[in-house]
Motif scaffolding. Structure first.
Motif, PDB file in Angstrom:
ATOM      1  N   THR A 168      34.474 -69.279 -73.552  1.00  0.00           N
ATOM      2  CA  THR A 168      33.301 -68.947 -72.485  1.00  0.00           C
ATOM      3  C   THR A 168      32.699 -70.091 -72.100  1.00  0.00           C
ATOM      4  O   THR A 168      32.499 -71.264 -73.025  1.00  0.00           O
ATOM      5  CB  THR A 168      32.275 -68.304 -73.168  1.00  0.00           C
ATOM      6  OG1 THR A 168      33.034 -66.932 -73.747  1.00  0.00           O
ATOM      7  CG2 THR A 168      31.166 -67.608 -72.273  1.00  0.00           C
ATOM      8  N   VAL A 225      39.424 -64.016 -67.635  1.00  0.00           N
ATOM      9  CA  VAL A 225      39.646 -62.902 -68.276  1.00  0.00           C
ATOM     10  C   VAL A 225      38.129 -62.042 -68.075  1.00  0.00           C
ATOM     11  O   VAL A 225      38.069 -60.719 -68.627  1.00  0.00           O
ATOM     12  CB  VAL A 225      40.107 -63.030 -69.443  1.00  0.00           C
ATOM     13  CG1 VAL A 225      41.482 -63.308 -69.906  1.00  0.00           C
ATOM     14  CG2 VAL A 225      39.324 -63.690 -70.470  1.00  0.00           C
ATOM     15  N   GLY A 226      37.197 -62.716 -67.855  1.00  0.00           N
ATOM     16  CA  GLY A 226      35.806 -62.210 -67.825  1.00  0.00           C
ATOM     17  C   GLY A 226      34.900 -63.036 -67.080  1.00  0.00           C
ATOM     18  O   GLY A 226      35.137 -64.380 -67.086  1.00  0.00           O
ATOM     19  N   THR A 228      30.504 -63.310 -65.777  1.00  0.00           N
ATOM     20  CA  THR A 228      29.211 -62.974 -65.704  1.00  0.00           C
ATOM     21  C   THR A 228      28.502 -63.302 -64.594  1.00  0.00           C
ATOM     22  O   THR A 228      28.729 -64.627 -63.719  1.00  0.00           O
ATOM     23  CB  THR A 228      28.330 -63.300 -66.636  1.00  0.00           C
ATOM     24  OG1 THR A 228      28.756 -63.126 -68.184  1.00  0.00           O
ATOM     25  CG2 THR A 228      26.926 -62.695 -66.774  1.00  0.00           C
ATOM     26  N   SER A 237      28.649 -57.905 -65.739  1.00  0.00           N
ATOM     27  CA  SER A 237      29.326 -58.486 -66.538  1.00  0.00           C
ATOM     28  C   SER A 237      30.868 -57.910 -66.865  1.00  0.00           C
ATOM     29  O   SER A 237      30.870 -56.533 -66.955  1.00  0.00           O
ATOM     30  CB  SER A 237      28.671 -58.565 -68.133  1.00  0.00           C
ATOM     31  OG  SER A 237      29.257 -58.952 -68.963  1.00  0.00           O
ATOM     32  N   LEU A 238      31.780 -58.551 -66.475  1.00  0.00           N
ATOM     33  CA  LEU A 238      33.020 -57.775 -66.248  1.00  0.00           C
ATOM     34  C   LEU A 238      34.286 -58.523 -67.260  1.00  0.00           C
ATOM     35  O   LEU A 238      33.990 -59.598 -67.344  1.00  0.00           O
ATOM     36  CB  LEU A 238      33.477 -58.162 -64.864  1.00  0.00           C
ATOM     37  CG  LEU A 238      32.498 -57.453 -63.647  1.00  0.00           C
ATOM     38  CD1 LEU A 238      33.048 -58.059 -62.489  1.00  0.00           C
ATOM     39  CD2 LEU A 238      32.575 -56.033 -63.794  1.00  0.00           C
ATOM     40  N   GLY A 239      35.047 -57.500 -67.729  1.00  0.00           N
ATOM     41  CA  GLY A 239      36.162 -58.158 -68.439  1.00  0.00           C
ATOM     42  C   GLY A 239      36.040 -57.914 -69.871  1.00  0.00           C
ATOM     43  O   GLY A 239      35.442 -58.870 -70.808  1.00  0.00           O
ATOM     44  N   ARG A 240      36.319 -56.798 -70.454  1.00  0.00           N
ATOM     45  CA  ARG A 240      36.207 -56.476 -71.984  1.00  0.00           C
ATOM     46  C   ARG A 240      37.400 -56.407 -72.480  1.00  0.00           C
ATOM     47  O   ARG A 240      37.481 -56.144 -73.910  1.00  0.00           O
ATOM     48  CB  ARG A 240      35.185 -54.976 -72.269  1.00  0.00           C
ATOM     49  CG  ARG A 240      35.651 -53.997 -71.799  1.00  0.00           C
ATOM     50  CD  ARG A 240      34.911 -52.984 -72.012  1.00  0.00           C
ATOM     51  NE  ARG A 240      33.566 -53.086 -71.568  1.00  0.00           N
ATOM     52  CZ  ARG A 240      32.498 -52.287 -72.520  1.00  0.00           C
ATOM     53  NH1 ARG A 240      33.062 -51.601 -73.580  1.00  0.00           N
ATOM     54  NH2 ARG A 240      31.279 -52.480 -72.087  1.00  0.00           N
ATOM     55  N   SER A 244      43.311 -53.800 -68.114  1.00  0.00           N
ATOM     56  CA  SER A 244      42.722 -52.426 -68.444  1.00  0.00           C
ATOM     57  C   SER A 244      43.176 -51.506 -67.452  1.00  0.00           C
ATOM     58  O   SER A 244      43.503 -52.053 -66.308  1.00  0.00           O
ATOM     59  CB  SER A 244      41.089 -52.665 -68.220  1.00  0.00           C
ATOM     60  OG  SER A 244      40.711 -51.333 -68.171  1.00  0.00           O
ATOM     61  N   ASP A 249      40.192 -53.185 -60.945  1.00  0.00           N
ATOM     62  CA  ASP A 249      39.505 -54.245 -61.710  1.00  0.00           C
ATOM     63  C   ASP A 249      38.453 -55.076 -60.893  1.00  0.00           C
ATOM     64  O   ASP A 249      38.940 -55.826 -59.861  1.00  0.00           O
ATOM     65  CB  ASP A 249      40.739 -55.303 -61.982  1.00  0.00           C
ATOM     66  CG  ASP A 249      40.354 -56.238 -63.103  1.00  0.00           C
ATOM     67  OD1 ASP A 249      39.171 -56.515 -63.424  1.00  0.00           O
ATOM     68  OD2 ASP A 249      41.192 -56.759 -63.656  1.00  0.00           O
ATOM     69  N   ARG A 251      36.930 -57.571 -61.643  1.00  0.00           N
ATOM     70  CA  ARG A 251      37.069 -59.022 -61.640  1.00  0.00           C
ATOM     71  C   ARG A 251      37.573 -59.617 -60.516  1.00  0.00           C
ATOM     72  O   ARG A 251      37.278 -60.492 -60.067  1.00  0.00           O
ATOM     73  CB  ARG A 251      37.906 -59.343 -63.020  1.00  0.00           C
ATOM     74  CG  ARG A 251      37.098 -59.086 -64.227  1.00  0.00           C
ATOM     75  CD  ARG A 251      37.936 -59.348 -65.462  1.00  0.00           C
ATOM     76  NE  ARG A 251      39.267 -58.319 -65.432  1.00  0.00           N
ATOM     77  CZ  ARG A 251      39.968 -58.490 -66.699  1.00  0.00           C
ATOM     78  NH1 ARG A 251      39.764 -59.082 -67.637  1.00  0.00           N
ATOM     79  NH2 ARG A 251      40.808 -57.535 -66.364  1.00  0.00           N
ATOM     80  N   ARG A 268      34.902 -66.170 -68.796  1.00  0.00           N
ATOM     81  CA  ARG A 268      35.821 -66.228 -70.107  1.00  0.00           C
ATOM     82  C   ARG A 268      37.026 -66.580 -69.514  1.00  0.00           C
ATOM     83  O   ARG A 268      37.638 -66.051 -68.678  1.00  0.00           O
ATOM     84  CB  ARG A 268      35.948 -64.928 -70.676  1.00  0.00           C
ATOM     85  CG  ARG A 268      34.210 -64.626 -71.250  1.00  0.00           C
ATOM     86  CD  ARG A 268      34.438 -63.348 -71.908  1.00  0.00           C
ATOM     87  NE  ARG A 268      34.778 -63.656 -73.362  1.00  0.00           N
ATOM     88  CZ  ARG A 268      35.332 -62.528 -74.069  1.00  0.00           C
ATOM     89  NH1 ARG A 268      35.376 -61.293 -73.525  1.00  0.00           N
ATOM     90  NH2 ARG A 268      35.922 -62.703 -75.263  1.00  0.00           N
TER      91      ARG A 268
END
Ligand SMILES: Cc1cc2nc3c(=O)[nH]c(=O)nc-3n(C[C@H](O)[C@H](O)[C@H](O)COP(=O)(O)OP(=O)(O)OC[C@H]3O[C@@H](n4cnc5c(N)ncnc54)[C@H](O)[C@@H]3O)c2cc1C
Length: 529
Positions: A168, A225-226, A228, A237-240, A244, A249, A251, A268
């Motif tokens: 991150t 991959v993620g 904010t 806040s995207l990408g857990r 998926s 998506d 993102r 991330r």
């Protein structure tokens, strides 16, 4: 960063006399009538923001983080395209922000956005300032003023998840510092665009950047991959998970959004291990067509080198792949193939994934397709000069030559037509220009084309280039190319982007913009047609 040019002024380079002669004799380049403006003579409008508004900004970030000095304003004016540099060299500071604001946290970014909505202040997110598509030249029409929201204080490596190979980071981290911090953990992003020395990780995500080693490490958007994001309508806040199936998506909606939807405050990123070994070598092909066919086979069948780049006949002849030895080029078409990764244990071919194993496998394909090996010398020369070309641009501008780049991408089957269309458009729009091209990003289904154009400055060089750019953009659209493979849209590509998207696509973008930024304070005039 030099305010009117590229990079560290100490690295500026004089053009060798034989190159000046070549420019004079071949392209008709003549010294510009007027010298470049001095810093003191750059024309700046007075700060449009009232003392009360400046005080309100300072309440959020602290007085020391609201800058209105000439140096700060000029240093945040536009980006680093050739027209940007030509305007600065002409002393035109008309796109300067009224103030530069440096938030120190996500919450400060969010608070600044709320304040700017209330006070009708336009906000230009500012990373390294290396945009080449007008991505930092926001319109001030209808606003009380413009601030550059410089993310330089958000420059931390926040955490390392070595098990997932995910880190991150904050968006203002510049690429060299990111590599230094990751290197302590034995990790790398492997993202090395030519603007590496100055660009930031947030800027890479916001503009969907692609680096010189994209064949091995992927584009920057592949690494995210993620994220904010602070928007005027709230946080995202995207990408857990890495991938998926939970709907579209989002993102992907924020990647490439160029500060028009929100401010990226954290990323991330997928990382790789620092390679044990790096080897770059040269190959020669008889023609660009043959070289392109070889790159396609490598991209489709492998093994794919980490760096893979093919110069056309003109670029090879000029020697642009080796900026340190410009003018000393060769015949045919030069390929640079680079391999990064683990060293082989035992015999060279003992591991298919080792540098030696991949080099042997790719070398067999290149030889089968007609390539002649040139050994590591051209590869080393390319590696040594890989960030040097932008410095050369300043020297060319100083002697009266305009040098600019145009990039696009298309499917393999469309590539020859796209190549011809761009070349013809440039040759038709400019008087005897030098047009060079290389492929440096390949995919199973297609590749990018990156053109460098050198021409003698005639009349107003900005207008001269804008006419050529209009012609070439129309040619790209007509030949089924994309208006940008990795520079983005900014202000310069909005019309062509609209043509690519079609009316429904444009409506979707506008709807997203009005949901996330209803007052339209974020980068007005950028991205959204
Ligand atoms: C000499 C030179 C060589 C280049 N070579 C390459 C190359 O090889 N590959 C490549 O891909 N590009 C290249 N570029 C283009 C440029 O470096 C990239 O577009 C890069 O991604 C911009 O990063 P930056 O940090 O400088 O962003 P900026 O230029 O500061 O910003 C770019 C855009 O993103 C927005 N933005 C910046 N940060 C954020 C954020 N945190 N949140 C939301 N929006 C934000 C800005 O408002 C702007 O619209 C080159 C440019 C130059 C001048």
């Amino acid at each position: 960063m030099l305010w009117s040019g590229w990079g560290d002024p100490a690295k500026a380079r004089e053009l060798p006399p034989q190159i000046r002669e070549l420019l004079h004799d071949l392209l008709g380049v003549r010294e510009p009538a007027a010298p470049a403006a001095s810093f003191a003579s750059v024309r700046l409008a007075p700060v449009a923001l009232s003392p009360a508004r400046l005080a309100a900004l300072a309440e959020v970030v602290g007085h020391e983080h609201v800058l209105t000095s000439r140096a700060a304003r000029i240093g945040h004016t536009r980006g680093k395209s050739t027209p940007d540099l030509l305007r600065m060299r002409a002393g035109d500071g008309s796109d300067a922000p009224d103030a530069v604001v440096l938030p120190g946290s996500h919450d400060e970014v969010a608070a600044l956005l709320r304040l700017c909505v209330a006070e009708r202040i336009a906000v230009v997110p500012f990373g390294g300032g290396t945009s080449v598509v007008g991505g930092l030249a926001a319109s001030r029409s209808g606003f009380a003023g413009v601030v550059a929201l410089d993310l330089a204080r958000l420059d931390r490596l926040v955490s390392v998840d070595a098990e997932s190979m995910v880190v991150t980071v904050e968006p203002g981290l510049r690429a060299p510092e990111a590599e230094r911090l990751l290197g302590r953990h034995g990790l790398t992003l492997g993202h090395f665009p030519q603007s590496f020395e100055y660009a930031t990780l947030g800027g890479f995500a916001a503009a969907r950047s692609s680096g010189q080693a994209s064949a091995g490490y992927g584009r920057f958007d592949d690494m995210v991959v993620g994220l904010t994001v602070a928007t005027p309508s709230g946080d995202l806040s995207l990408g857990r998970a890495p991938k998926s199936a939970a709907g579209p998506d989002l993102r992907q909606l924020l990647l490439g959004s160029e500060g028009a939807f929100g401010v990226i405050t954290a990323l991330r990123l997928r990382v790789r291990r620092v390679p044990e070994r790096r080897v770059y070598e040269g190959w020669r092909f008889g023609s660009f067509r043959e070289g392109t066919a070889a790159l396609r086979v490598l991209a489709q069948e492998g093994p794919l080198p980490t760096v893979l780049r093919l110069s056309d006949e003109t670029e090879t002849m000029i020697g642009l792949a080796r900026p340190d030895a410009i003018g000393g080029g060769d015949s045919g078409c030069l390929v640079i193939a680079g391999y990064e990764g683990p060293a082989a244990e035992g015999s060279p071919a003992s591991s298919a994934t080792s540098v030696e194993g991949r080099g042997a496998g790719a070398g067999a394909v290149l030889a089968r397709m007609g390539g002649v090996p040139l050994g590591i010398e051209p590869g080393q020369a390319w590696e040594h000069g890989r960030f040097a070309a932008p410095y050369l641009r300043d020297s060319l501008l100083a002697v009266g030559a305009t040098v600019e780049t145009v990039e696009t991408a298309g499917f393999w089957s469309a590539l020859p037509r796209l190549y011809d269309a761009v070349r013809l458009a440039l040759l038709g729009a400019l008087e005897s220009p030098l047009v060079m091209c290389h492929i440096s990003h390949v995919y199973e289904t297609g590749a990018s084309l990156y053109f460098t154009v050198v021409t003698a400055q005639k009349g107003d060089p900005v207008e001269q280039w804008e006419r050529a750019k209009e012609a070439v953009s129309a040619a790209i659209v007509a030949a089924d190319g994309t208006i940008s493979h990795h520079h983005g849209v900014g202000r310069d590509h909005r019309e062509a982007y609209a043509a690519e998207l079609g009316p429904v696509g444009v409506d979707i973008l506008r709807a997203v913009k009005s949901r996330l930024d209803p007052a339209g304070i974020l980068n007005p005039g950028i991205l959204i047609p």
